[in-house]
Design an enzyme around this catalytic site. Structure first.
Site, mmCIF file in Angstrom:
data_model
loop_
_atom_site.group_PDB
_atom_site.id
_atom_site.type_symbol
_atom_site.label_atom_id
_atom_site.label_comp_id
_atom_site.label_asym_id
_atom_site.label_seq_id
_atom_site.Cartn_x
_atom_site.Cartn_y
_atom_site.Cartn_z
ATOM 1 N N HIS A 192 -32.961 27.170 -31.228
ATOM 2 C CA HIS A 192 -32.474 27.446 -32.593
ATOM 3 C C HIS A 192 -33.312 26.760 -33.665
ATOM 4 C CE1 HIS A 192 -28.572 29.260 -34.223
ATOM 5 N NE2 HIS A 192 -28.951 30.028 -33.220
ATOM 6 N N ASP A 205 -33.985 41.696 -34.553
ATOM 7 C CA ASP A 205 -32.573 42.048 -34.653
ATOM 8 C C ASP A 205 -32.476 43.415 -35.318
ATOM 9 O OD1 ASP A 205 -29.859 42.271 -35.751
ATOM 10 O OD2 ASP A 205 -29.613 40.192 -35.116
#
Length: 380
Positions: free
Chosen positions: A184, A256
């Site tokens: 992350h 995405d």
């Protein structure tokens, strides 16, 4: 056929759905969401409607070019997410108008099943036990974020603690199960280089976002220091953004479908990645429309690796989102895989009544703000 209406719906837990209606009664659905900025993206879609209403919905590429370049200022997560939702809905309309799934319009399917992974989360307790439960549920791959948001240079104990966490998961599930790691962007470049060699004996499927996206041009310093496949891309929004990461040697790209310009752009990103012998693993911690769009590309892309999802075994302790569909059979998960969708368009039937009901409650979900142990802002 002409576009007659564009509507957005903010629905729990943190999503935004989009409906495009036409004068021939064909309706397309998309998911233009940027987590924590749903209202902002919905406003951008509303601005796009001034151009789109009255247009032919089947001119998908022309609309993509106008929406991404016709406003002079380009790219960025808000505009790219708004374009992504519109693009998904237009492909949905195109498939429905011809009576075929979108992947058929992308050249046809190259596989019969798409492998998925399940999340395991630190806040839900014992990670090794969670991983074992997901394997019992049929998944052959899990992903975990084992690193807290830490100081720029962690202590030896902190670095080894991350490695020990992953080691415990690997010991519990064995070598027949893939374990992916999501850092992350919480580590510095230096700490990522210290950590990855320690993880090599555990053979992770990939290590995702070892550093923040601003350092994509320096990913070569990480890929050169480890044999672990490096993945990135959930915060990259175009094929131009992915070029430096691919040049740096990343093995897995993770665009995405709700952020990176939709089906139109992600299929191009996948083709670009194929030129670098890199695999496609679409990012999708989102709702059923985004997952359906992701799968259409997954079934048509020869370099597809695995699909993220949170509808099954999700980490958030919330509604799965399947309530927004009239028929959930399309997402029947067997042995950690989904079968090739055969329905027209995105292959799903959205329950419009339920969407409208949920939108009355709406949401104001915001990204959690994280602090390091010294009180300074950290990566979520």
């Amino acid at each position: 056929m002409k576009i007659t209406e564009i509507e957005t719906f903010l629905v729990p837990p943190r999503w935004c759905f989009l409906r495009i209606a036409t004068d021939e009664g064909i309706t397309g659905w998309g998911e233009p969401i940027l987590e924590g900025r749903a209202h902002t993206v919905a406003a951008a879609v509303d601005e796009f409607a001034d151009y789109l209403v009255g247009q032919d919905p089947l001119r998908i590429e022309d609309h993509w070019q106008v929406l991404t370049k016709g406003g002079f200022y380009r790219h960025g997560p808000v505009l790219s997410s708004a374009v992504a939702g519109v693009d998904q809905a237009l492909w949905d309309i195109a498939g429905k108008s011809l009576g075929v799934p979108v992947h058929q319009l992308l050249g046809g399917a190259v596989r019969d099943r798409a492998r998925m992974y399940a999340h395991i989360a630190v806040e839900r307790g014992d990670l090794a036990e969670q991983a074992a439960r997901q394997v019992e549920a049929g998944f052959t791959a899990v992903k975990v974020s084992p690193a807290p948001s830490s100081r720029l240079l962690g202590t030896p104990a902190a670095i080894r603690r991350i490695a020990d966490t992953v080691s415990g998961i690997r010991e519990r599930v064995g070598d027949d199960v893939d374990v992916a790691l999501d850092l992350h962007g919480r580590l510095s470049l230096a700490d990522a280089r210290r950590l990855l060699p320690l993880l090599e004996p555990l053979l992770p499927l990939f290590v995702e976002e070892p550093v923040v996206p601003e350092l994509s041009g320096r990913l070569g310093q990480i890929t050169s220091c480890t044999t672990i496949p490096v993945a990135t891309g959930e915060r990259l929004y175009s094929r131009w953004d992915f070029r430096p990461a691919l040049d740096a040697g990343v093995a897995v790209v993770q665009p995405d479908l709700s952020h990176a310009g939709g089906i139109s752009e992600v299929r191009r990103i996948a083709a670009l990645a194929e030129m670098y012998d890199a695999a496609l693993a679409p990012h999708c911690p989102l709702g059923p429309i985004a997952l359906a769009a992701s799968l259409q590309v997954a079934f048509a892309a020869p370099n597809f690796l695995i699909q993220e999802q949170v509808l099954f075994g999700g980490p958030y302790g919330r509604s799965t989102g399947l309530d927004y569909l009239l028929d959930t059979a399309v997402f029947a998960c067997r042995d950690g895989c989904l079968a090739r969708p055969t329905g027209p368009g995105l292959g799903i039937a959205v329950d419009e009544r339920e969407v409208r009901r949920a939108a009355q409650a709406g949401h104001r979900w915001r990204t959690p703000q994280v602090r390091r142990d010294d009180g300074s802002p950290g990566e979520w």
